[in-house]
Structure formats: structure tokens, C-alpha cells
Scaffold this motif. Structure first.
Motif, PDB file in Angstrom:
ATOM      1  N   ASP A   1      -3.598  -9.057  -2.956  1.00 42.58           N
ATOM      2  CA  ASP A   1      -5.006  -9.342  -3.199  1.00 42.58           C
ATOM      3  C   ASP A   1      -5.100 -10.515  -4.177  1.00 42.58           C
ATOM      4  OD1 ASP A   1      -7.711  -9.134  -3.161  1.00 42.58           O
ATOM      5  OD2 ASP A   1      -7.837  -7.327  -4.387  1.00 42.58           O
ATOM      6  N   GLY A   2      -5.774 -11.572  -3.757  1.00 43.31           N
ATOM      7  CA  GLY A   2      -5.899 -12.751  -4.618  1.00 43.31           C
ATOM      8  C   GLY A   2      -4.533 -13.320  -4.962  1.00 43.31           C
ATOM      9  N   ASP A   3      -4.430 -13.976  -6.118  1.00 45.59           N
ATOM     10  CA  ASP A   3      -3.179 -14.619  -6.525  1.00 45.59           C
ATOM     11  C   ASP A   3      -2.224 -13.666  -7.222  1.00 45.59           C
ATOM     12  OD1 ASP A   3      -3.724 -17.128  -5.580  1.00 45.59           O
ATOM     13  OD2 ASP A   3      -4.608 -17.842  -7.455  1.00 45.59           O
ATOM     14  N   THR A   4      -2.755 -12.593  -7.806  1.00 46.30           N
ATOM     15  CA  THR A   4      -1.944 -11.859  -8.779  1.00 46.30           C
ATOM     16  C   THR A   4      -1.722 -10.390  -8.455  1.00 46.30           C
ATOM     17  OG1 THR A   4      -3.919 -11.339 -10.069  1.00 46.30           O
ATOM     18  CG2 THR A   4      -2.713 -13.335 -10.682  1.00 46.30           C
ATOM     19  N   ASP A   5      -2.455  -9.812  -7.510  1.00 42.46           N
ATOM     20  CA  ASP A   5      -2.417  -8.365  -7.340  1.00 42.46           C
ATOM     21  C   ASP A   5      -1.583  -7.933  -6.132  1.00 42.46           C
ATOM     22  OD1 ASP A   5      -4.205  -8.528  -9.390  1.00 42.46           O
ATOM     23  OD2 ASP A   5      -5.802  -7.388  -8.425  1.00 42.46           O
ATOM     24  N   VAL A   6      -0.834  -6.869  -6.329  1.00 35.08           N
ATOM     25  CA  VAL A   6      -0.235  -6.128  -5.223  1.00 35.08           C
ATOM     26  C   VAL A   6      -0.927  -4.777  -5.191  1.00 35.08           C
ATOM     27  CG1 VAL A   6       1.864  -5.061  -4.306  1.00 35.08           C
ATOM     28  CG2 VAL A   6       1.998  -7.271  -5.492  1.00 35.08           C
ATOM     29  N   VAL A   7      -1.449  -4.410  -4.032  1.00 37.92           N
ATOM     30  CA  VAL A   7      -2.169  -3.145  -3.903  1.00 37.92           C
ATOM     31  C   VAL A   7      -1.399  -2.247  -2.937  1.00 37.92           C
ATOM     32  CG1 VAL A   7      -4.355  -2.042  -3.301  1.00 37.92           C
ATOM     33  CG2 VAL A   7      -4.349  -4.363  -4.253  1.00 37.92           C
ATOM     34  N   ILE A   8      -1.107  -1.026  -3.393  1.00 34.65           N
ATOM     35  CA  ILE A   8      -0.416  -0.037  -2.559  1.00 34.65           C
ATOM     36  C   ILE A   8      -1.361   1.144  -2.365  1.00 34.65           C
ATOM     37  CG2 ILE A   8       1.563   1.527  -2.410  1.00 34.65           C
ATOM     38  CD1 ILE A   8       2.767  -1.059  -2.700  1.00 34.65           C
TER      39      ILE A   8
ATOM     40  N   MET B   1       0.528  12.340   8.030  1.00 33.95           N
ATOM     41  CA  MET B   1       0.699  11.615   6.762  1.00 33.95           C
ATOM     42  C   MET B   1       0.712  10.109   7.044  1.00 33.95           C
ATOM     43  SD  MET B   1       1.006  11.836   3.529  1.00 33.95           S
ATOM     44  CE  MET B   1       1.056  13.622   3.606  1.00 33.95           C
ATOM     45  N   THR B   2      -0.175   9.384   6.406  1.00 32.23           N
ATOM     46  CA  THR B   2      -0.193   7.942   6.623  1.00 32.23           C
ATOM     47  C   THR B   2       0.908   7.290   5.798  1.00 32.23           C
ATOM     48  OG1 THR B   2      -1.753   7.644   4.827  1.00 32.23           O
ATOM     49  CG2 THR B   2      -2.665   7.909   7.032  1.00 32.23           C
ATOM     50  N   GLN B   3       1.486   6.265   6.345  1.00 27.99           N
ATOM     51  CA  GLN B   3       2.507   5.504   5.628  1.00 27.99           C
ATOM     52  C   GLN B   3       1.846   4.655   4.545  1.00 27.99           C
ATOM     53  OE1 GLN B   3       6.083   4.259   7.241  1.00 27.99           O
ATOM     54  NE2 GLN B   3       6.081   6.480   7.246  1.00 27.99           N
ATOM     55  N   ALA B   4       2.662   4.270   3.577  1.00 24.42           N
ATOM     56  CA  ALA B   4       2.149   3.428   2.500  1.00 24.42           C
ATOM     57  C   ALA B   4       1.647   2.104   3.067  1.00 24.42           C
ATOM     58  CB  ALA B   4       3.248   3.170   1.480  1.00 24.42           C
ATOM     59  N   GLN B   5       0.491   1.673   2.573  1.00 27.82           N
ATOM     60  CA  GLN B   5      -0.037   0.369   2.958  1.00 27.82           C
ATOM     61  C   GLN B   5       0.130  -0.591   1.797  1.00 27.82           C
ATOM     62  OE1 GLN B   5      -4.057   1.729   4.013  1.00 27.82           O
ATOM     63  NE2 GLN B   5      -3.667   0.793   5.995  1.00 27.82           N
ATOM     64  N   LEU B   6       0.515  -1.791   2.101  1.00 31.04           N
ATOM     65  CA  LEU B   6       0.753  -2.808   1.084  1.00 31.04           C
ATOM     66  C   LEU B   6      -0.173  -3.984   1.346  1.00 31.04           C
ATOM     67  CD1 LEU B   6       2.667  -4.149  -1.127  1.00 31.04           C
ATOM     68  CD2 LEU B   6       3.927  -5.046   0.825  1.00 31.04           C
ATOM     69  N   ALA B   7      -0.860  -4.459   0.306  1.00 30.48           N
ATOM     70  CA  ALA B   7      -1.703  -5.635   0.467  1.00 30.48           C
ATOM     71  C   ALA B   7      -1.535  -6.550  -0.738  1.00 30.48           C
ATOM     72  CB  ALA B   7      -3.170  -5.218   0.603  1.00 30.48           C
TER      73      ALA B   7
ATOM     74  N   MET C   1      -4.247   7.813  -2.958  1.00 29.06           N
ATOM     75  CA  MET C   1      -3.796   7.114  -4.160  1.00 29.06           C
ATOM     76  C   MET C   1      -3.861   5.605  -3.941  1.00 29.06           C
ATOM     77  SD  MET C   1      -0.287   7.462  -6.351  1.00 29.06           S
ATOM     78  CE  MET C   1       0.859   6.781  -5.177  1.00 29.06           C
ATOM     79  N   THR C   2      -4.368   4.913  -4.943  1.00 26.90           N
ATOM     80  CA  THR C   2      -4.360   3.455  -4.931  1.00 26.90           C
ATOM     81  C   THR C   2      -3.655   2.976  -6.190  1.00 26.90           C
ATOM     82  OG1 THR C   2      -6.496   3.444  -3.788  1.00 26.90           O
ATOM     83  CG2 THR C   2      -5.781   1.375  -4.786  1.00 26.90           C
ATOM     84  N   VAL C   3      -2.658   2.137  -6.018  1.00 24.09           N
ATOM     85  CA  VAL C   3      -1.946   1.546  -7.149  1.00 24.09           C
ATOM     86  C   VAL C   3      -2.170   0.038  -7.104  1.00 24.09           C
ATOM     87  CG1 VAL C   3       0.279   1.231  -8.298  1.00 24.09           C
ATOM     88  CG2 VAL C   3      -0.178   3.344  -7.026  1.00 24.09           C
ATOM     89  N   VAL C   4      -2.758  -0.505  -8.161  1.00 25.97           N
ATOM     90  CA  VAL C   4      -2.951  -1.955  -8.245  1.00 25.97           C
ATOM     91  C   VAL C   4      -2.021  -2.493  -9.327  1.00 25.97           C
ATOM     92  CG1 VAL C   4      -4.557  -3.848  -8.703  1.00 25.97           C
ATOM     93  CG2 VAL C   4      -5.366  -1.778  -7.533  1.00 25.97           C
ATOM     94  N   MET C   5      -1.094  -3.358  -8.944  1.00 28.52           N
ATOM     95  CA  MET C   5      -0.209  -4.007  -9.905  1.00 28.52           C
ATOM     96  C   MET C   5      -0.671  -5.446 -10.092  1.00 28.52           C
ATOM     97  SD  MET C   5       3.364  -2.442  -8.564  1.00 28.52           S
ATOM     98  CE  MET C   5       2.717  -2.473  -6.899  1.00 28.52           C
ATOM     99  N   ARG C   6      -1.143  -5.742 -11.280  1.00 30.45           N
ATOM    100  CA  ARG C   6      -1.688  -7.077 -11.545  1.00 30.45           C
ATOM    101  C   ARG C   6      -0.676  -7.876 -12.371  1.00 30.45           C
ATOM    102  NH1 ARG C   6      -7.820  -7.467 -12.644  1.00 30.45           N
ATOM    103  NH2 ARG C   6      -7.617  -7.165 -10.395  1.00 30.45           N
TER     104      ARG C   6
ATOM    105  N   VAL D   1      -0.534  -1.884 -14.437  1.00 29.28           N
ATOM    106  CA  VAL D   1      -0.528  -1.012 -13.263  1.00 29.28           C
ATOM    107  C   VAL D   1      -1.658   0.009 -13.385  1.00 29.28           C
ATOM    108  CG1 VAL D   1       0.838   0.578 -11.860  1.00 29.28           C
ATOM    109  CG2 VAL D   1       1.977  -1.287 -13.101  1.00 29.28           C
ATOM    110  N   THR D   2      -2.602  -0.052 -12.468  1.00 29.59           N
ATOM    111  CA  THR D   2      -3.724   0.886 -12.466  1.00 29.59           C
ATOM    112  C   THR D   2      -3.565   1.846 -11.292  1.00 29.59           C
ATOM    113  OG1 THR D   2      -5.181  -0.779 -13.434  1.00 29.59           O
ATOM    114  CG2 THR D   2      -6.248   1.084 -12.348  1.00 29.59           C
ATOM    115  N   THR D   3      -3.455   3.127 -11.586  1.00 27.15           N
ATOM    116  CA  THR D   3      -3.288   4.146 -10.545  1.00 27.15           C
ATOM    117  C   THR D   3      -4.553   4.983 -10.474  1.00 27.15           C
ATOM    118  OG1 THR D   3      -0.920   4.254 -10.996  1.00 27.15           O
ATOM    119  CG2 THR D   3      -1.874   6.095  -9.775  1.00 27.15           C
TER     120      THR D   3
END
Lengths: 112, 147
Positions: free
Chosen positions: B9-16, B1-7, B109-114, B96-98
Motif C-alpha cells: 500500500d503506497g510507498d511504505t506499507d505492507v498489509v497482510i 480458511m482463507t490464505q494470507a493476503q499480501l498487499a 486479522m489485519t497487520v500493517v507494517m509501515r 506494526v499495527t495489528t
């Protein structure tokens, strides 16, 4: 203003990230930094100002030279915040793993 | 199982990003059925409502605050977009886009919080961290001093 605001804004720019990557290898002057980038020294200086205002780098005064270097504490702290934030998500996802493992045995629909 | 990755992106996005060893259909259920959400989101949840349809809404209650907002898009079992307001403040909160993608027998799963801007994003990361620590310490206190 939150303490993470300025560093995150500073890191949003790819040239500034490249400058940090260069400084991670050791301190450098504006002239050193301008060389690998296709932009002018004044433009580099503006980027350095943003990085310094964000607390990510510092200027050392050495005679007439002004080499810049990373501010390691600031970078470490930023890393720490992000690491903790990621860990919170991971805790949640591990509970979600457990829910998924049990899901086959569960009837659909709400239960209190 | 891979651990959650956090990035960031740009000025406004958090990507999990996170992988699960179960297919999107099951992950979707765990993300959208209140009885299941309650089991993983937080042990401190006091109420949980989720109507995962376009035009639907959600609301998650903790003892002292709540998150709520509209569901803008929902396409089971792969795509959901919602807006997450804190304590009913509809002037703020990330979109929040899942996205769930089948990956062998599992799910990516990709979660983008803008967020509205860089400052809002930085505040959210700090707040999430601070709240999380408070919650963890609260749990330790409960374990240490059972009533």
C-alpha cells in the motif's frame, strides 16, 4: 540498492500501474498511452522512463517509432518474490491455526 | 480458511490479511502470550518475551539475531501497535499495527507494517524471503541428518 526497490517505487504510482495494465494487453507507443490518460505526452514519457529504469518495461525500436512493452521476466520475478514472502507468512499462520485449535486445552500462563 | 493476503500500500506499507476460525480473544492470547508465541512464530526461537501493554516491550531471540521494540498501544483483544527493531538498531524498523475484528465465530486479522521509505520496505521483503528460505533449508537438513 536492493533489486526490488526501484520496481516497488515504480508501482507505487497509480498512473504507472494503469500504464502497465495497458501494456499487458500489448505494446503501445507514447501517443497510444497518452490517449486514455488525462495527462500530457511528456508526463507519460516521464512515467515510462521510471518504469523502464525499474526494469519493468522495455523500448522496441521500429523505424522512427518507439513502442514500449512489458519486460515479462521482471514482472514474473517481482511476482515470485511477493509470492514467496506471502507463503512464509502463510506457513506462520498455519502454525498459529494449530495453536488456536489446541488453546482450549491449555492453561493460561507461561510454560517452558 | 482463507490464505494470507499480501498487499503493498503506497510507498511504505505492507498489509497482510488473514482469517482465523477462532474468536479475537483466543487469537489475541496466541499473539501476546510468550508460551503461545513460541509455538507458532518460529521453531528456531531461543527466547520470547512480550509485555503487551502500552509502554510495554517485546523481544524475540533467534540463535544469531533478535527483534525487539516498544509496545506503543495495546487494547485487548483488538488492537496493538509496536515498533520492530532488528538487532537493537533503534534507528530503523517498521511500525506494526495489528487489528483483530470479530467475524462470525472467527477473526479477521489485519497487520500493517509501515516502513520508513520504499527502500526499507523492499529490503524487508527480500530479507524476510532470504531468511525464510534459509530457515526452511535448515529444517530440511535437520530432518535429513539427525544428530
Amino acid at each position: 540498492m536492493p533489486p526490488l526497490d526501484a520496481p516497488f517505487a515504480a508501482l507505487a504510482d497509480p498512473t504507472r500501474r494503469a500504464i502497465l495494465a495497458r501494456l499487458a494487453q500489448g505494446e503501445a507507443t507514447v501517443q497510444d498511452l497518452a490517449r486514455p490518460f488525462a495527462i500530457s505526452q511528456p508526463a507519460i514519457s516521464r512515467h515510462l522512463r521510471v518504469l523502464e529504469d525499474a526494469g519493468l518495461i522495455e523500448t522496441r525500436i521500429q523505424g522512427t517509432a518507439r513502442p514500449r512493452r512489458l519486460q515479462p521476466d521482471a514482472i514474473a520475478q517481482l511476482w515470485h518474490w511477493l509470492g514467496q514472502y506471502r507463503a512464509l507468512w502463510e506457513d506462520q499462520f498455519q502454525r498459529l491455526d494449530a495453536v488456536l485449535d489446541r488453546l482450549d486445552d491449555q492453561p493460561e500462563g507461561p510454560t517452558p | 480458511m482463507t490464505q494470507a493476503q499480501l498487499a503493498l500500500d503506497g510507498d511504505t506499507d505492507v498489509v497482510i490479511r488473514r482469517s482465523f476460525s477462532h474468536p479475537p480473544e483466543k487469537v489475541w492470547r496466541a499473539l501476546t502470550e510468550p508460551a503461545l508465541i513460541r509455538q507458532w512464530l518460529s521453531p528456531d526461537l531461543t527466547d520470547c518475551r512480550m509485555d503487551a501493554r502500552p509502554g510495554g516491550s517485546f523481544r524475540y531471540d533467534w540463535p544469531a539475531f533478535f527483534f525487539s521494540g516498544p509496545v506503543l498501544e495495546a487494547r485487548a483483544p483488538q488492537h496493538m501497535v509496536l515498533v520492530e527493531h532488528f538487532n537493537g538498531d533503534t534507528t530503523q524498523g517498521p511500525t506494526v499495527t495489528t487489528t483483530l475484528a470479530a467475524d462470525g465465530s472467527g477473526t479477521r486479522m489485519t497487520v500493517v507494517m509501515r516502513y520508513q521509505d520504499a527502500a526499507a520496505r523492499a529490503t524487508a521483503i527480500e530479507q524476510g524471503f532470504t531468511d525464510g528460505i534459509a530457515e526452511v533449508y535448515g529444517r530440511i537438513e535437520q530432518v535429513s541428518f539427525p544428530t
